[in-house]
Design a protein around this motif. Sequence first.
Motif, short mmCIF file in Angstrom:
data_model
loop_
_atom_site.label_atom_id
_atom_site.label_comp_id
_atom_site.label_asym_id
_atom_site.label_seq_id
_atom_site.Cartn_x
_atom_site.Cartn_y
_atom_site.Cartn_z
N VAL A 6 61.20 24.04 27.42
CA VAL A 6 62.49 24.28 28.08
C VAL A 6 63.37 25.16 27.20
CG1 VAL A 6 64.43 23.20 29.25
CG2 VAL A 6 62.28 21.93 29.00
N ASP A 7 63.72 26.34 27.69
CA ASP A 7 64.59 27.25 26.94
C ASP A 7 65.17 28.26 27.93
OD1 ASP A 7 65.47 29.55 25.14
OD2 ASP A 7 64.76 28.12 23.65
N ASP A 8 66.46 28.58 27.76
CA ASP A 8 67.06 29.52 28.71
C ASP A 8 66.67 30.97 28.43
OD1 ASP A 8 68.53 29.70 26.38
OD2 ASP A 8 70.47 29.85 27.38
N ASP A 9 65.92 31.20 27.37
CA ASP A 9 65.38 32.53 27.08
C ASP A 9 63.91 32.57 27.52
OD1 ASP A 9 64.35 34.87 26.06
OD2 ASP A 9 65.42 34.74 24.15
N PRO A 10 63.59 33.28 28.60
CA PRO A 10 62.21 33.32 29.10
C PRO A 10 61.21 33.79 28.06
CG PRO A 10 63.72 34.28 30.70
CD PRO A 10 64.51 34.09 29.44
N LEU A 11 61.64 34.66 27.15
CA LEU A 11 60.73 35.15 26.11
C LEU A 11 60.32 34.04 25.17
CD1 LEU A 11 62.26 38.64 25.18
CD2 LEU A 11 60.16 38.16 26.47
N VAL A 12 61.26 33.16 24.84
CA VAL A 12 60.94 32.01 23.98
C VAL A 12 59.93 31.11 24.67
CG1 VAL A 12 61.87 29.92 22.89
CG2 VAL A 12 63.16 32.05 22.77
N CYS A 13 60.17 30.84 25.95
CA CYS A 13 59.25 30.00 26.72
C CYS A 13 57.84 30.58 26.74
CB CYS A 13 59.76 29.83 28.15
SG CYS A 13 61.15 28.71 28.34
N GLN A 14 57.75 31.86 27.05
CA GLN A 14 56.44 32.48 27.16
C GLN A 14 55.73 32.57 25.82
OE1 GLN A 14 54.87 33.05 30.03
NE2 GLN A 14 56.71 32.10 30.92
N SER A 15 56.51 32.86 24.77
CA SER A 15 55.91 32.94 23.43
C SER A 15 55.33 31.59 23.00
CB SER A 15 56.96 33.41 22.41
OG SER A 15 57.38 34.72 22.70
N LEU A 16 56.13 30.54 23.19
CA LEU A 16 55.65 29.20 22.82
C LEU A 16 54.48 28.77 23.69
CD1 LEU A 16 59.01 27.32 22.16
CD2 LEU A 16 57.29 27.98 20.48
N LYS A 17 54.54 29.11 24.97
CA LYS A 17 53.44 28.77 25.87
C LYS A 17 52.15 29.43 25.41
CE LYS A 17 52.05 28.90 30.74
NZ LYS A 17 52.45 29.30 32.13
N GLY A 21 49.52 27.10 23.58
CA GLY A 21 48.41 26.99 24.51
C GLY A 21 47.06 27.29 23.87
N LYS A 22 47.09 27.92 22.70
CA LYS A 22 45.84 28.20 21.98
C LYS A 22 45.27 26.96 21.30
CE LYS A 22 47.01 33.06 20.96
NZ LYS A 22 47.28 34.03 19.89
N GLU A 23 46.12 25.95 21.13
CA GLU A 23 45.65 24.71 20.51
C GLU A 23 44.77 23.95 21.50
OE1 GLU A 23 46.34 23.82 17.35
OE2 GLU A 23 47.47 25.69 17.08
N LEU A 101 63.60 23.42 14.19
CA LEU A 101 64.21 24.73 14.38
C LEU A 101 63.23 25.69 15.04
CD1 LEU A 101 66.02 25.01 10.93
CD2 LEU A 101 66.95 24.18 13.11
N LYS A 102 63.77 26.63 15.80
CA LYS A 102 62.92 27.60 16.50
C LYS A 102 62.16 28.50 15.54
CE LYS A 102 65.68 27.84 20.73
NZ LYS A 102 66.45 28.69 21.65
N SER A 103 62.63 28.55 14.31
CA SER A 103 61.96 29.39 13.31
C SER A 103 60.69 28.74 12.76
CB SER A 103 62.93 29.67 12.14
OG SER A 103 63.42 28.45 11.58
N THR A 104 60.40 27.51 13.18
CA THR A 104 59.21 26.81 12.72
C THR A 104 57.94 27.54 13.19
OG1 THR A 104 60.38 24.70 12.89
CG2 THR A 104 57.97 24.60 12.74
N PRO A 105 56.98 27.82 12.29
CA PRO A 105 55.73 28.47 12.70
C PRO A 105 55.00 27.63 13.75
CG PRO A 105 55.95 28.47 10.31
CD PRO A 105 57.04 27.58 10.84
N ALA A 106 54.31 28.31 14.68
CA ALA A 106 53.65 27.63 15.79
C ALA A 106 52.63 26.59 15.31
CB ALA A 106 52.98 28.65 16.69
N GLU A 107 51.90 26.91 14.23
CA GLU A 107 50.88 25.98 13.73
C GLU A 107 51.52 24.68 13.26
OE1 GLU A 107 51.34 29.04 12.64
OE2 GLU A 107 49.61 30.15 13.43
N LYS A 108 52.63 24.83 12.55
CA LYS A 108 53.34 23.64 12.05
C LYS A 108 53.93 22.86 13.22
CE LYS A 108 57.01 22.16 8.90
NZ LYS A 108 58.06 22.61 7.94
N MET A 109 54.45 23.59 14.21
CA MET A 109 55.03 22.93 15.37
C MET A 109 53.97 22.12 16.12
SD MET A 109 57.37 24.62 18.38
CE MET A 109 58.36 25.51 17.17
N ALA A 110 52.78 22.65 16.21
CA ALA A 110 51.68 21.94 16.88
C ALA A 110 51.38 20.63 16.16
CB ALA A 110 50.44 22.82 16.93
#
Length: 201
Positions: A6-17, A21-23, A101-110
């Motif tokens: 959930v984010d009001d910036d579509p780019l953030v949503c798509q990037s995180l997805k 999604g690779k995990e 924070l949004k600056s967290t790397p995707a691997e760490k966030m996973a």
Amino acid sequence: MKLIIVDDDPLVCQSLKLLLGKEPDLSVQGTAVNGKEAVGLCTDDTDIVLMDIQMPVMNGIESTKIIKVKFPHIQVMMLTTFRDEQNIRHALNAGAAGYVLKSTPAEKMADQIRALKTGAAILDPDVFKTIMQPAAGMPEGLTAREADIVECVAQGLSNKEISEELYLSTGTVRNMLSIILDKLELRDRTQLAIYYWQRKK
């Protein structure tokens, strides 16, 4: 695990997805651009919601409260650029189990998402430092939550408005206000407001 982003910036949503999604063990159920949409997307199968705070229509804190009532099993992790103490406390009081924070790397966030699913509470180190800092301008005798109430009183909020702002019952606000007045040896909320503004000078 099934996620909603959930984010009001579509780019953030798509990037995180794309990144999460690779995990192999993570599946993105859907994305939303505000809290109202997020509530509508949640199902009994949803495990985790990554939730922005500041959004139009319905913010992440209000959305989290509703989700935790309707789907207590869903773990909500606030995903934000904000580190201020008030946002952090409001999010945790609303039922969020994580705050990163949004600056967290995707691997760490996973990895944090996996830990959240096991019942662990996740707080970014910078966020943890913020929440553990004593309330600015307040005497050491007050807790951070009591300092929040003092600030609300100084802003002219009623007990009902304070309860809605801090996600407390009006009875709790009333009792805590009485404790605060005793601690500071003040007579009423007017003196408390004056006390606050004098310390802010």
